[in-house]
Write a protein that holds these residues in place. Structure first.
Motif, short mmCIF file in Angstrom:
data_model
loop_
_atom_site.label_atom_id
_atom_site.label_comp_id
_atom_site.label_asym_id
_atom_site.label_seq_id
_atom_site.Cartn_x
_atom_site.Cartn_y
_atom_site.Cartn_z
N VAL A 123 9.91 5.22 -6.71
CA VAL A 123 10.13 3.88 -6.20
C VAL A 123 10.61 4.03 -4.77
O VAL A 123 11.62 4.67 -4.52
N GLU A 124 9.87 3.44 -3.83
CA GLU A 124 10.23 3.58 -2.42
C GLU A 124 10.29 2.22 -1.76
O GLU A 124 9.44 1.37 -2.00
N ARG A 125 11.32 2.04 -0.91
CA ARG A 125 11.48 0.78 -0.19
C ARG A 125 11.15 1.00 1.27
O ARG A 125 11.55 1.99 1.88
N PHE A 126 10.42 0.04 1.83
CA PHE A 126 10.07 0.06 3.24
C PHE A 126 10.71 -1.14 3.91
O PHE A 126 10.51 -2.28 3.49
N GLU A 127 11.49 -0.89 4.96
CA GLU A 127 12.12 -1.98 5.70
C GLU A 127 11.09 -2.63 6.62
O GLU A 127 10.00 -2.11 6.82
N ALA A 128 11.48 -3.75 7.21
CA ALA A 128 10.57 -4.47 8.09
C ALA A 128 10.18 -3.60 9.28
O ALA A 128 10.96 -2.81 9.78
N GLY A 129 8.95 -3.71 9.71
CA GLY A 129 8.44 -2.89 10.81
C GLY A 129 7.40 -1.92 10.30
O GLY A 129 7.43 -1.48 9.16
N VAL A 165 -0.44 11.19 2.81
CA VAL A 165 -0.17 12.10 1.70
C VAL A 165 -1.48 12.41 0.99
O VAL A 165 -2.47 11.69 1.11
N GLN A 166 -1.46 13.49 0.21
CA GLN A 166 -2.65 13.88 -0.55
C GLN A 166 -2.32 13.90 -2.03
O GLN A 166 -1.27 14.40 -2.45
N THR A 167 -3.23 13.33 -2.82
CA THR A 167 -3.06 13.35 -4.27
C THR A 167 -3.19 14.78 -4.78
O THR A 167 -4.16 15.46 -4.44
N PRO A 168 -2.24 15.26 -5.60
CA PRO A 168 -2.34 16.62 -6.12
C PRO A 168 -3.61 16.85 -6.93
O PRO A 168 -4.25 15.90 -7.40
N ALA A 169 -3.95 18.13 -7.12
CA ALA A 169 -5.22 18.50 -7.76
C ALA A 169 -5.30 18.09 -9.22
O ALA A 169 -6.39 17.87 -9.75
N ASP A 170 -4.17 17.98 -9.90
CA ASP A 170 -4.18 17.71 -11.35
C ASP A 170 -3.65 16.32 -11.67
O ASP A 170 -3.17 16.07 -12.78
N THR A 171 -3.74 15.40 -10.73
CA THR A 171 -3.06 14.11 -10.87
C THR A 171 -3.94 12.95 -10.40
O THR A 171 -4.70 13.08 -9.45
N VAL A 172 -3.83 11.83 -11.10
CA VAL A 172 -4.34 10.55 -10.62
C VAL A 172 -3.13 9.73 -10.21
O VAL A 172 -2.12 9.70 -10.92
N VAL A 173 -3.20 9.10 -9.06
CA VAL A 173 -2.06 8.35 -8.54
C VAL A 173 -2.37 6.86 -8.51
O VAL A 173 -3.42 6.45 -8.02
N ILE A 174 -1.45 6.08 -9.06
CA ILE A 174 -1.56 4.62 -9.05
C ILE A 174 -0.46 4.08 -8.17
O ILE A 174 0.72 4.38 -8.38
N ARG A 175 -0.83 3.29 -7.19
CA ARG A 175 0.14 2.64 -6.31
C ARG A 175 0.18 1.15 -6.63
O ARG A 175 -0.85 0.49 -6.60
N TRP A 178 2.53 0.19 6.54
CA TRP A 178 3.26 -0.98 6.05
C TRP A 178 3.46 -1.98 7.17
O TRP A 178 3.90 -1.63 8.26
N LEU A 179 3.16 -3.23 6.88
CA LEU A 179 3.21 -4.28 7.89
C LEU A 179 4.54 -5.02 7.89
O LEU A 179 4.82 -5.80 8.79
N GLY A 180 5.34 -4.78 6.88
CA GLY A 180 6.64 -5.45 6.79
C GLY A 180 7.46 -4.82 5.69
O GLY A 180 7.13 -3.76 5.17
N GLY A 181 8.55 -5.46 5.33
CA GLY A 181 9.40 -4.93 4.27
C GLY A 181 8.74 -5.06 2.91
O GLY A 181 7.91 -5.94 2.69
N GLY A 182 9.13 -4.18 2.00
CA GLY A 182 8.59 -4.24 0.65
C GLY A 182 8.84 -2.96 -0.10
O GLY A 182 9.43 -2.02 0.43
N GLU A 183 8.41 -2.93 -1.35
CA GLU A 183 8.55 -1.74 -2.17
C GLU A 183 7.19 -1.28 -2.68
O GLU A 183 6.24 -2.07 -2.74
N MET A 184 7.12 0.00 -3.02
CA MET A 184 5.93 0.56 -3.65
C MET A 184 6.36 1.34 -4.88
O MET A 184 7.31 2.12 -4.82
N LEU A 185 5.69 1.10 -5.98
CA LEU A 185 5.88 1.88 -7.19
C LEU A 185 4.70 2.82 -7.29
O LEU A 185 3.56 2.39 -7.45
N LEU A 186 4.96 4.11 -7.14
CA LEU A 186 3.90 5.12 -7.11
C LEU A 186 3.99 5.94 -8.39
O LEU A 186 5.00 6.58 -8.66
N LEU A 187 2.94 5.88 -9.21
CA LEU A 187 2.91 6.59 -10.49
C LEU A 187 1.95 7.76 -10.43
O LEU A 187 0.78 7.60 -10.05
N CYS A 188 2.45 8.93 -10.79
CA CYS A 188 1.65 10.15 -10.83
C CYS A 188 1.30 10.43 -12.29
O CYS A 188 2.17 10.72 -13.10
#
Length: 294
Positions: free
Chosen positions: A31-37, A43-53, A93-103
């Motif tokens: 879970v990552e938060r991005f401030e405004a701005g 990044v690169q998806t690992p060889a043994d992983t599917v990534v959902i953002r 990122w165009l503004g503030g917000g969060e991203m939930l990144l699942l590996c």
């Protein structure tokens, strides 16, 4: 604007700063938060992983396809993006917000999603719109992780989010196979985004957005929704709420001033729309941010 360097081939989280959560089946989440701005990450998806953002903010995404970059365009709140193994992904990122990144381990993906989607691996740039259940659940997980909740609770929440997300994606796979996808060139989407950002405090109609894209209103509405997963009006409200969040976090302006500055005619309408998006009132959201910063 800050830019992260290239991540190592097996280190998706290089250059990221967030809260990690471990779930069942080898699934992990960040879970990552991005401030405004603006902020750019590569990044690169690992060889043994599917990534959902799962996006909880406004983000421009690009993905590497061979030696070229493909540009799925702007992903707003509630959009999912799936990256197969080895894929380079650049987010701005165009503004503030969060991203939930699942590996998700590739084997877990094949067992629980691929069969239902009719493909052993996700297509490059696959985008899915979340449903009314998944987004609030993901926001609860993100807020709990950022607030330092117990890891056992976070694991339980992650498992629930993952189950709901996989069901959503399987359904989306059926829908995408049965319906032809309309596209809209990225430059048209950028013109619409520029119009909205420049005139956020003003009244913006469907005709205004269609004119910026160089299309008729009816044609624009259908193409925009097919390309982004959102209705134009929903996108406009989302942009206003995202700007309001930046003002709530960084200023002490009264709610009525913030409402007017982002294009709402009344404070009441602003509060209603804000709560629909964030599942809390603007004042509750501001107090929550102040408590986290304390």
């Amino acid at each position: 604007m800050t830019t992260s360097g290239h991540a190592g081939n097996d280190d998706l989280t290089a250059g990221m700063h967030g809260v990690a959560v471990m779930g069942a089946g080898g699934v992990s989440a960040l879970v990552e938060r991005f401030e405004a701005g603006q902020r750019v990450q590569l990044v690169q998806t690992p060889a043994d992983t599917v990534v959902i953002r799962l996006m909880m903010g406004s983000c421009l995404l690009s993905v590497g396809v061979g030696t070229q970059w493909s540009h799925p365009g702007e992903l707003g709140e509630g959009m999912l993006h799936v990256s197969p193994a080895h894929q380079w992904v650049r987010s701005q990122w165009l503004g503030g917000g969060e991203m939930l990144l699942l590996c998700v381990p590739v084997q877990h993906w094949r067992m629980h999603v691929a069969a239902a989607m009719g493909d052993a691996s996700p297509a490059d740039g696959l985008r899915v719109r979340t449903d009314a259940t998944l987004l609030p659940l993901a926001k609860m997980l993100a807020n709990a992780a950022l607030d330092g909740a117990d890891q056992a609770f976070l694991r339980h929440m992650l498992d629930a989010v993952m189950a709901c997300m996989l069901a959503t994606m399987a359904s989306a796979g059926d829908a995408q196979r049965s319906m032809p996808r309309l596209s809209m060139p990225r430059w048209r989407l950028q013109r619409v985004a520029q119009l909205v950002q420049q005139r956020l405090a003003e009244t913006i109609t469907l005709a205004d957005m269609a004119s910026a894209a160089g299309m008729s209103p009816m044609h624009f509405a259908a193409r925009f929704r097919a390309a982004t997963g959102q209705r134009p009006h929903h996108y406009l409200l989302q942009c206003r709420v995202q700007q309001a969040k930046s003002l709530l976090a960084d200023t002490a302006h009264p709610l009525v001033d913030i409402a007017l500055s982002v294009g709402f005619r009344t404070q009441a309408h602003f509060c209603t729309v804000f709560k629909n998006f964030e599942h809390m009132t603007p004042m509750q959201w501001r107090r929550s941010r102040l408590q986290r910063a304390a």
